[in-house]
Scaffold this motif. Structure first.
Motif, PDB file in Angstrom:
ATOM      1  N   SER A  19       0.830  -1.202   0.000  1.00  0.00           N
ATOM      2  CA  SER A  19       0.000   0.000   0.000  1.00  0.00           C
ATOM      3  C   SER A  19       0.867   1.255   0.000  1.00  0.00           C
ATOM      4  O   SER A  19       0.563   2.236  -0.681  1.00  0.00           O
ATOM      5  N   ALA A  20       1.972   1.211   0.766  1.00  0.00           N
ATOM      6  CA  ALA A  20       2.891   2.352   0.795  1.00  0.00           C
ATOM      7  C   ALA A  20       3.541   2.550  -0.572  1.00  0.00           C
ATOM      8  O   ALA A  20       3.661   3.686  -1.055  1.00  0.00           O
ATOM      9  N   LEU A  21       3.964   1.453  -1.211  1.00  0.00           N
ATOM     10  CA  LEU A  21       4.577   1.562  -2.540  1.00  0.00           C
ATOM     11  C   LEU A  21       3.591   2.136  -3.547  1.00  0.00           C
ATOM     12  O   LEU A  21       3.954   2.965  -4.384  1.00  0.00           O
ATOM     13  N   ASN A  22       2.345   1.690  -3.479  1.00  0.00           N
ATOM     14  CA  ASN A  22       1.327   2.216  -4.390  1.00  0.00           C
ATOM     15  C   ASN A  22       1.152   3.714  -4.219  1.00  0.00           C
ATOM     16  O   ASN A  22       0.898   4.443  -5.186  1.00  0.00           O
ATOM     17  N   GLU A  23       1.282   4.193  -2.993  1.00  0.00           N
ATOM     18  CA  GLU A  23       1.068   5.608  -2.718  1.00  0.00           C
ATOM     19  C   GLU A  23       2.223   6.474  -3.210  1.00  0.00           C
ATOM     20  O   GLU A  23       2.018   7.592  -3.681  1.00  0.00           O
ATOM     21  N   ILE A  24       3.455   5.974  -3.094  1.00  0.00           N
ATOM     22  CA  ILE A  24       4.612   6.802  -3.459  1.00  0.00           C
ATOM     23  C   ILE A  24       5.092   6.568  -4.886  1.00  0.00           C
ATOM     24  O   ILE A  24       5.890   7.345  -5.408  1.00  0.00           O
ATOM     25  N   SER A  25       4.607   5.498  -5.516  1.00  0.00           N
ATOM     26  CA  SER A  25       5.098   5.158  -6.857  1.00  0.00           C
ATOM     27  C   SER A  25       4.548   6.114  -7.915  1.00  0.00           C
ATOM     28  O   SER A  25       3.337   6.316  -8.027  1.00  0.00           O
ATOM     29  N   THR A  26       5.445   6.703  -8.681  1.00  0.00           N
ATOM     30  CA  THR A  26       5.090   7.550  -9.825  1.00  0.00           C
ATOM     31  C   THR A  26       6.023   7.179 -10.977  1.00  0.00           C
ATOM     32  O   THR A  26       7.064   6.544 -10.766  1.00  0.00           O
ATOM     33  N   PRO A  27       5.681   7.566 -12.216  1.00  0.00           N
ATOM     34  CA  PRO A  27       6.560   7.232 -13.345  1.00  0.00           C
ATOM     35  C   PRO A  27       7.976   7.793 -13.211  1.00  0.00           C
ATOM     36  O   PRO A  27       8.918   7.269 -13.821  1.00  0.00           O
ATOM     37  N   GLU A  28       8.152   8.853 -12.421  1.00  0.00           N
ATOM     38  CA  GLU A  28       9.471   9.473 -12.281  1.00  0.00           C
ATOM     39  C   GLU A  28      10.370   8.741 -11.287  1.00  0.00           C
ATOM     40  O   GLU A  28      11.566   9.014 -11.207  1.00  0.00           O
ATOM     41  N   ILE A  29       9.801   7.810 -10.501  1.00  0.00           N
ATOM     42  CA  ILE A  29      10.561   7.137  -9.441  1.00  0.00           C
ATOM     43  C   ILE A  29      10.882   5.709  -9.866  1.00  0.00           C
ATOM     44  O   ILE A  29      10.011   4.974 -10.333  1.00  0.00           O
ATOM     45  N   ASN A  30      12.136   5.310  -9.706  1.00  0.00           N
ATOM     46  CA  ASN A  30      12.566   3.954 -10.008  1.00  0.00           C
ATOM     47  C   ASN A  30      12.428   3.111  -8.741  1.00  0.00           C
ATOM     48  O   ASN A  30      13.199   3.258  -7.792  1.00  0.00           O
ATOM     49  N   VAL A  31      11.432   2.227  -8.736  1.00  0.00           N
ATOM     50  CA  VAL A  31      11.159   1.371  -7.577  1.00  0.00           C
ATOM     51  C   VAL A  31      11.541  -0.065  -7.926  1.00  0.00           C
ATOM     52  O   VAL A  31      11.085  -0.607  -8.938  1.00  0.00           O
ATOM     53  N   MET A  32      12.361  -0.699  -7.091  1.00  0.00           N
ATOM     54  CA  MET A  32      12.814  -2.069  -7.333  1.00  0.00           C
ATOM     55  C   MET A  32      12.573  -2.897  -6.080  1.00  0.00           C
ATOM     56  O   MET A  32      12.785  -2.431  -4.959  1.00  0.00           O
ATOM     57  N   THR A  33      12.118  -4.134  -6.257  1.00  0.00           N
ATOM     58  CA  THR A  33      11.836  -4.993  -5.113  1.00  0.00           C
ATOM     59  C   THR A  33      12.549  -6.335  -5.247  1.00  0.00           C
ATOM     60  O   THR A  33      12.787  -6.821  -6.353  1.00  0.00           O
ATOM     61  N   ALA A  34      12.882  -6.928  -4.114  1.00  0.00           N
ATOM     62  CA  ALA A  34      13.372  -8.310  -4.035  1.00  0.00           C
ATOM     63  C   ALA A  34      12.477  -9.015  -3.038  1.00  0.00           C
ATOM     64  O   ALA A  34      12.459  -8.650  -1.861  1.00  0.00           O
ATOM     65  N   GLU A  35      11.731 -10.013  -3.495  1.00  0.00           N
ATOM     66  CA  GLU A  35      10.686 -10.606  -2.664  1.00  0.00           C
ATOM     67  C   GLU A  35      10.743 -12.132  -2.666  1.00  0.00           C
ATOM     68  O   GLU A  35      11.288 -12.742  -3.588  1.00  0.00           O
ATOM     69  N   ASP A  36      10.158 -12.731  -1.644  1.00  0.00           N
ATOM     70  CA  ASP A  36      10.075 -14.185  -1.551  1.00  0.00           C
ATOM     71  C   ASP A  36       8.850 -14.558  -0.719  1.00  0.00           C
ATOM     72  O   ASP A  36       8.922 -14.630   0.504  1.00  0.00           O
TER      73      ASP A  36
END
Length: 297
Positions: A53-70
């Motif tokens: 939910s936090a990522l959805n709120e701060i994510s914009t096309p100008e921001i490079n968001v990368m995740t490592a998940e399991d």
């Protein structure tokens, strides 16, 4: 077995159960340009949903968001998501090292499990990246001592941590059949209220809407620790314990899990028995500053 419905999307932050004061603080801090935002609690306490939910709120096309998940629980738009594969050497630590060479703005690491991942996460937070992750600790204060146990120096922890959010999930009373009743003296004491007054609380009933359970859905209870100068200084003291840090955080304005749960009981969102089954009372008078000064409002 944990079953995840991939068809469901993540919830907005304001539907996760954060109180107004916690929500305002949380929303401000997740927009920090760098540092670590950590979510802690046992398995199944809603940590992943809050992070998404936090990522959805701060994510914009100008921001490079990368995740490592399991594992990758939900697929999000505009975000580069990676499934770690420890059996071939693709661990959280290795993925994080690789990410630091790709100029990310925000990094989500599914879990900090070992000292190596913790060291790299702290380095990332200190070099201009906003890093979000989870740990398995009982409360927010214990997270700071957990980092010390992992071998992280206090002078590196202090400037890197922006916020620690401890959380649990408790069942909500069914709005169609919840039953009002007069609170007992013991319940009033649990809520830090005088025993000579009248207080109405609610308990589960049972109807067709909730299949006779008396509960419908779940809600989060939260504890937000924001390191202040006093807390940062205390971390460097010899023999500092999680309890001492918790007492200091309460004095600095933190609302503990217990009092956030009691607030939801007082509002009739959940029952006293449900709250006490999820979180135990603190071992000291941990009433938050706002409750001491203004009482329940």
């Amino acid at each position: 077995m944990r079953l995840i419905d991939k068809q469901k999307s993540t919830l907005p932050l304001d539907e996760l159960g954060l109180s107004k004061r916690n929500l305002a603080l949380y929303r401000t801090l997740i927009h920090s340009p760098y540092g670590m935002v950590l979510h802690v609690g046992p398995t199944g306490s809603g940590k992943s949903m809050t992070l998404y939910s936090a990522l959805n709120e701060i994510s914009t096309p100008e921001i490079n968001v990368m995740t490592a998940e399991d594992p990758i629980e939900y697929t999000l738009p505009r975000i580069n998501q990676l499934q770690v594969q420890p059996e071939i050497g693709l661990t959280f630590a290795r993925a994080l090292r690789s990410y630091l060479r790709q100029d990310p703005d925000v990094i989500l690491v599914g879990e900090i499990r070992d000292g190596e991942t913790a060291h790299i996460a702290v380095e990332a937070a200190l070099t201009g990246h906003l890093l979000l992750s989870t740990l398995h600790t009982n409360d927010a204060a214990a997270t700071l001592t957990r980092f010390l146990e992992m071998g992280i120096e206090p002078f590196m922890i202090s400037p890197s941590v922006v916020m620690i959010c401890a959380q649990r999930l408790m069942r909500k009373l069914c709005p169609h059949c919840r039953e009002p009743y007069a609170a007992t003296n013991e319940e009033k004491r649990q809520l830090a209220l005088p025993t000579d007054g009248r207080l109405t609380l609610y308990r589960p009933g049972g109807c067709e809407q909730c299949n006779g359970q008396g509960f419908w859905g779940r809600i989060g209870i939260h504890e937000l620790l924001v390191p202040t100068e006093k807390i940062r200084s205390a971390l460097s003291e010899t023999g500092m314990t999680a309890e001492k840090l918790k007492r200091l955080a309460v004095a600095e304005g933190m609302t503990t899990l217990y009092w956030d749960a009691m607030d939801k009981v007082r509002q009739g969102i959940s029952s006293m028995s449900e709250a006490l089954s999820r979180i135990q009372p603190d071992e000291f008078d941990s009433r938050p500053t706002w409750l001491r000064e203004n009482g329940w409002s």
